[in-house]
Motif scaffolding. Structure first.
Motif, PDB file in Angstrom:
ATOM      1  N   THR A 241      93.917 -20.758  29.473  1.00  0.00           N
ATOM      2  CA  THR A 241      94.130 -21.678  28.360  1.00  0.00           C
ATOM      3  C   THR A 241      94.819 -22.969  28.787  1.00  0.00           C
ATOM      4  OG1 THR A 241      96.173 -20.468  27.834  1.00  0.00           O
ATOM      5  CG2 THR A 241      94.188 -19.872  26.613  1.00  0.00           C
ATOM      6  N   ASN A 242      95.589 -22.927  29.868  1.00  0.00           N
ATOM      7  CA  ASN A 242      96.382 -24.098  30.251  1.00  0.00           C
ATOM      8  C   ASN A 242      96.006 -24.700  31.599  1.00  0.00           C
ATOM      9  OD1 ASN A 242      98.260 -22.175  28.496  1.00  0.00           O
ATOM     10  ND2 ASN A 242      98.924 -24.269  28.160  1.00  0.00           N
ATOM     11  N   GLY A 243      95.118 -24.041  32.338  1.00  0.00           N
ATOM     12  CA  GLY A 243      94.674 -24.589  33.615  1.00  0.00           C
ATOM     13  C   GLY A 243      95.505 -24.114  34.794  1.00  0.00           C
ATOM     14  N   THR A 437      86.562 -17.149  30.869  1.00  0.00           N
ATOM     15  CA  THR A 437      86.993 -17.979  29.735  1.00  0.00           C
ATOM     16  C   THR A 437      86.777 -19.463  30.012  1.00  0.00           C
ATOM     17  OG1 THR A 437      88.653 -16.336  29.080  1.00  0.00           O
ATOM     18  CG2 THR A 437      88.956 -18.579  28.274  1.00  0.00           C
ATOM     19  N   ASN A 438      87.111 -19.887  31.220  1.00  0.00           N
ATOM     20  CA  ASN A 438      86.911 -21.298  31.573  1.00  0.00           C
ATOM     21  C   ASN A 438      85.424 -21.662  31.575  1.00  0.00           C
ATOM     22  OD1 ASN A 438      89.633 -21.942  31.861  1.00  0.00           O
ATOM     23  ND2 ASN A 438      89.689 -21.323  34.008  1.00  0.00           N
ATOM     24  N   ALA A 439      84.584 -20.747  32.067  1.00  0.00           N
ATOM     25  CA  ALA A 439      83.144 -21.007  32.073  1.00  0.00           C
ATOM     26  C   ALA A 439      82.591 -21.071  30.656  1.00  0.00           C
ATOM     27  CB  ALA A 439      82.425 -19.926  32.881  1.00  0.00           C
ATOM     28  N   ILE A 440      83.109 -20.215  29.765  1.00  0.00           N
ATOM     29  CA  ILE A 440      82.679 -20.237  28.366  1.00  0.00           C
ATOM     30  C   ILE A 440      83.034 -21.575  27.722  1.00  0.00           C
ATOM     31  CG2 ILE A 440      83.139 -19.255  26.072  1.00  0.00           C
ATOM     32  CD1 ILE A 440      83.430 -16.516  27.433  1.00  0.00           C
ATOM     33  N   LYS A 441      84.262 -22.033  27.958  1.00  0.00           N
ATOM     34  CA  LYS A 441      84.694 -23.314  27.378  1.00  0.00           C
ATOM     35  C   LYS A 441      83.859 -24.476  27.911  1.00  0.00           C
ATOM     36  CE  LYS A 441      89.098 -22.955  28.380  1.00  0.00           C
ATOM     37  NZ  LYS A 441      90.557 -23.261  28.421  1.00  0.00           N
ATOM     38  N   GLU A 446      79.476 -28.344  26.813  1.00  0.00           N
ATOM     39  CA  GLU A 446      78.177 -28.913  27.180  1.00  0.00           C
ATOM     40  C   GLU A 446      77.197 -28.838  26.013  1.00  0.00           C
ATOM     41  OE1 GLU A 446      74.498 -27.392  29.973  1.00  0.00           O
ATOM     42  OE2 GLU A 446      76.524 -27.218  30.807  1.00  0.00           O
ATOM     43  N   LEU A 447      77.304 -27.761  25.225  1.00  0.00           N
ATOM     44  CA  LEU A 447      76.371 -27.562  24.114  1.00  0.00           C
ATOM     45  C   LEU A 447      76.831 -28.233  22.822  1.00  0.00           C
ATOM     46  CD1 LEU A 447      75.654 -23.743  24.662  1.00  0.00           C
ATOM     47  CD2 LEU A 447      74.107 -25.625  25.196  1.00  0.00           C
ATOM     48  N   ALA A 448      78.117 -28.558  22.732  1.00  0.00           N
ATOM     49  CA  ALA A 448      78.696 -29.068  21.477  1.00  0.00           C
ATOM     50  C   ALA A 448      77.980 -30.291  20.907  1.00  0.00           C
ATOM     51  CB  ALA A 448      80.179 -29.364  21.687  1.00  0.00           C
ATOM     52  N   PRO A 449      77.528 -31.247  21.734  1.00  0.00           N
ATOM     53  CA  PRO A 449      76.819 -32.403  21.156  1.00  0.00           C
ATOM     54  C   PRO A 449      75.613 -32.004  20.311  1.00  0.00           C
ATOM     55  CG  PRO A 449      77.434 -32.874  23.422  1.00  0.00           C
ATOM     56  CD  PRO A 449      77.743 -31.438  23.191  1.00  0.00           C
ATOM     57  N   LEU A 474      75.152 -18.151  23.928  1.00  0.00           N
ATOM     58  CA  LEU A 474      74.785 -18.739  25.220  1.00  0.00           C
ATOM     59  C   LEU A 474      76.017 -18.959  26.097  1.00  0.00           C
ATOM     60  CD1 LEU A 474      72.129 -21.381  24.070  1.00  0.00           C
ATOM     61  CD2 LEU A 474      71.697 -19.414  25.562  1.00  0.00           C
ATOM     62  N   ALA A 475      77.092 -19.485  25.494  1.00  0.00           N
ATOM     63  CA  ALA A 475      78.307 -19.767  26.256  1.00  0.00           C
ATOM     64  C   ALA A 475      78.961 -18.475  26.730  1.00  0.00           C
ATOM     65  CB  ALA A 475      79.291 -20.568  25.403  1.00  0.00           C
TER      66      ALA A 475
END
Length: 520
Positions: A241-243, A437-441, A446-449, A474-475
Motif C-alpha cells: 500500500t505504501n511502496g 497487489t501492486n500488479a493489480i493496482k 491502465e484500464l481506468a481510462p 482482469l486486474a
C-alpha cells in the motif's frame, strides 16, 4: 531479556532436550485416547486450509483489502511456526497433557472469537491466538502418544493412525471448509469450539501425563524470533500500500532482520536453545531447511491465490472449490509413495530437484491463467503436476532434515522442518501478496481510462458497473498470475539449491534409519 526458568539444571550427562518416553499409565480405552489426540491434530492441521476457502467471503464481510487479506493466513502461520518449538519445550517441562489441554481449550475459544468477529482487528487477533494454541497443542499431541501407548505394536499402530490423520487434514479442510462456508464463513471457526472443549474434558480421563523434565524456557529466543518474523512480514505487506521506499516499510523490514539476527545470536550461545545450532551446523540439514522454507512459500501461495481465483473469477461455489482442490491431495499421496520407493535407490538431491521442476512447471502453468480459463484445461493439469512435485520434495527432505542427528535431537529436527515450512509460507505469501497487489493496482490504473470513456459516452450506471466488474476481474487475474510467475522462479531456485547443496548419498541416508514422513 533473560530466559524464564523452572526447576534446576538437569543431572550431568542428561540431555536437556531429550523427549523421554514416559510409560503408559495402564489406561484402558486406548482407542478413545487415540481418537482425542487425532481430533486435536486434525483441528490444527485442517485450519491451515479450511480458512482459505472462506477468504473471499471474509473479505466481503469484514472489508479486508487485497493487501491486508493475506494476514488472515499469515497471523496464524507466524504464531504457529514461531512458537512451535517453545510449545514443545513447555510441554516437556510442565507436562504434555496439561499444555495440550490448555492448547485445545485456547484454540476452541479463539475460534469462537473469530466466528463472531465484526472487524479485521478482532479476526486477526483470533487468528494469532489460534496459532499460539496450535503451537501448544500440536507438538504435545504427538508426544502424548508415547506417554499413553505402551511401546511396541500398540504405539506403532497409533503413530500410523496419527500420521494418516495429519496427511488427511488438508483434504478434509478443503471439503469441510467448502461445506461450512456454503452456510456461513463463520462456521469455519465455530466448528473448532465444541471439538476443542470436548477433547479437553475427556483428555484428563483418557490421556496419561508425562514425567516433568528439568530445563529452561528459551523465552528470549521465542520472543525475538517471532517478533522479528512478524515485523519482517508486516514490512513486506506494508509495501503493497505504501511502496518499497516508504519509511515505515523500511523500518519494519530492517527491524525484523535485526530481531532475527538477535534470535540467531541467542540460539548460538544458549545451552537451552529452542533451535540448537548443532541441528543447523550440518550442510545437509541446513539445505533441507532452507529448501523447505521456499517450498512453504510456494504451497501457501498456491492455496491462497487459487482459492480466491476459483471463486471470485471462475464463479465456483465454496463447496465446489473445495472439491476442485482434492486432486492436489491425491497427487501428493501418489508422489510420496513414488519418492519413498526411489529414496533407497537414488540420491535425494535428484528426487527433490525433480520435484522442484514439477512445482515450477505447475506454477508457470497457473501464471498463464486468464479470466475465461476452465478447470479441466487450465487448472487440473497443473494442480496434478504441482502436487506430484510437492510429494517428491516432502519425503526426501523429511529424511535429510534429521539425517545424522543424535537420537535426542530427532524430534527437534522434525519440528524445525515444520517450523520453517510455516514461516516460509508466511514470509513468501507476504512477499507474493505485495507483488500481486501492486500488479493489480497497476493493471487497474491502465484500464481506468476505459471507465472514464464509458461514463462520457453516456452509458447507464448498470453498464458502467458491469464494465468495472470486468476490469476488476482482469486486474485481479493479472496480479495473481504475476505472483504465480514469481512462485515458479522460487521453485526453480529451490531445485537448483538442492542439486548444488544437498550432497548426501542415498546409501548414507539408508544407514541413518527411517524417520516419520512429513506431509506438509
Amino acid at each position: 531479556m533473560s530466559e524464564g526458568t523452572i526447576n534446576a539444571d538437569p543431572p550431568e550427562g542428561r540431555p536437556v532436550d531429550t523427549v523421554a518416553e514416559a510409560p503408559a499409565h495402564g489406561h484402558r480405552n486406548l482407542g478413545i485416547a487415540l481418537a482425542l489426540i487425532c481430533m486435536a491434530q486434525l483441528m490444527v492441521v485442517l485450519d491451515g486450509t479450511i480458512v482459505n476457502i472462506a477468504l473471499p467471503h471474509i473479505k466481503d464481510a469484514l472489508g479486508f483489502s487485497d493487501a491486508s487479506l493475506p494476514w488472515v493466513v499469515n497471523a496464524y502461520a507466524l504464531a504457529f511456526g514461531g512458537l512451535l518449538l517453545l510449545g514443545g519445550r513447555i510441554g516437556d517441562i510442565l507436562g504434555r497433557r496439561k499444555v495440550f489441554v490448555v492448547g485445545v481449550v485456547l484454540f476452541g475459544l479463539a475460534s469462537f472469537v473469530g466466528g463472531i468477529a465484526q472487524s479485521e482487528g478482532v479476526l486477526l487477533t483470533s487468528r494469532i491466538l489460534q496459532g499460539v494454541a496450535a503451537a501448544m497443542a500440536s507438538p504435545n499431541a504427538l508426544a502424548l502418544i508415547t506417554t499413553t501407548f505402551p511401546a511396541g505394536k500398540e504405539r506403532n499402530s497409533a503413530m500410523g493412525v496419527y500420521a494418516a490423520m495429519s496427511g488427511a487434514g488438508a483434504a478434509v479442510g478443503l471439503i469441510l471448509g467448502g461445506a461450512l462456508t456454503e452456510a456461513s464463513w463463520r462456521w469455519t471457526f465455530f466448528i473448532n469450539t465444541p471439538i476443542g472443549l470436548l477433547v479437553a474434558v475427556l483428555a484428563f480421563r483418557f490421556l496419561g501425563e508425562s514425567e516433568r523434565q528439568t530445563g529452561k524456557f528459551d523465552l528470549a529466543g521465542a520472543i525475538t524470533g517471532t517478533a522479528g518474523l512478524t515485523s519482517l512480514v508486516y514490512g513486506l505487506t506494508h509495501a503493497a500500500t505504501n511502496g518499497w521506499g516508504d519509511t515505515w516499510t523500511l523500518i519494519f523490514i530492517f527491524a525484523g532482520l535485526a530481531l532475527i539476527g538477535a534470535f540467531l545470536a541467542i540460539e548460538a550461545r544458549s545451552r537451552h536453545a529452542l533451535m540448537p545450532f548443532r541441528i543447523l551446523a550440518n550442510k545437509t540439514r541446513g539445505v533441507s531447511f532452507f529448501v523447505m522454507l521456499i517450498v512453504g512459500a510456494a504451497m501457501f501461495s498456491m492455496f491462497y491465490f487459487l482459492g480466491i481465483f476459483v471463486q471470485s473469477i471462475m464463479g465456483y461455489s465454496a463447496l465446489k472449490t473445495g472439491v476442485s482442490f482434492l486432486p492436489f491431495s491425491v497427487g501428493i499421496v501418489v508422489a510420496a509413495q513414488v519418492a519413498s520407493a526411489l529414496v533407497a535407490r537414488i540420491d535425494p538431491r535428484w528426487i527433490v530437484g525433480a520435484g522442484g521442476v514439477f512445482v515450477a512447471a505447475g506454477m508457470f502453468g497457473f501464471s498463464r491463467l486468464e479470466v475465461d480459463s476452465t478447470y479441466l484445461t487450465h487448472l487440473l493439469p497443473y494442480i496434478l503436476v504441482l502436487s506430484f512435485g510437492m510429494g517428491l520434495i516432502f519425503v526426501p527432505l523429511t529424511l535429510t532434515a534429521v539425517s545424522g542427528v543424535a537420537a535426542e535431537d530427532s524430534g527437534v529436527g522434525s519440528a524445525v522442518l515444520n517450523t520453517v515450512q510455516q514461516i516460509g509460507g508466511a514470509v513468501g505469501l507476504a512477499l507474493l501478496g505485495t507483488i500481486s497487489t501492486n500488479a493489480i493496482k497497476d493493471k487497474f490504473a491502465e484500464l481506468a481510462p476505459g471507465l472514464q470513456k464509458a461514463a462520457e459516452s453516456g452509458q447507464s450506471p448498470e453498464q458502467i458497473k458491469q464494465l468495472q466488474g470486468q476490469f476488476t476481474a482482469l486486474a485481479t487475474t493479472h496480479g495473481f498470475t504475476r505472483a504465480f510467475l514469481w512462485s515458479s522462479f522460487l521453485a526453480l531456485g529451490a531445485g537448483l539449491i538442492t542439486l548444488i547443496g544437498l550432497s548426501i548419498k542415498h546409501k548414507d541416508l539408508a544407514n541413518d534409519g527411517q524417520s516419520p514422513v512429513h506431509m506438509g
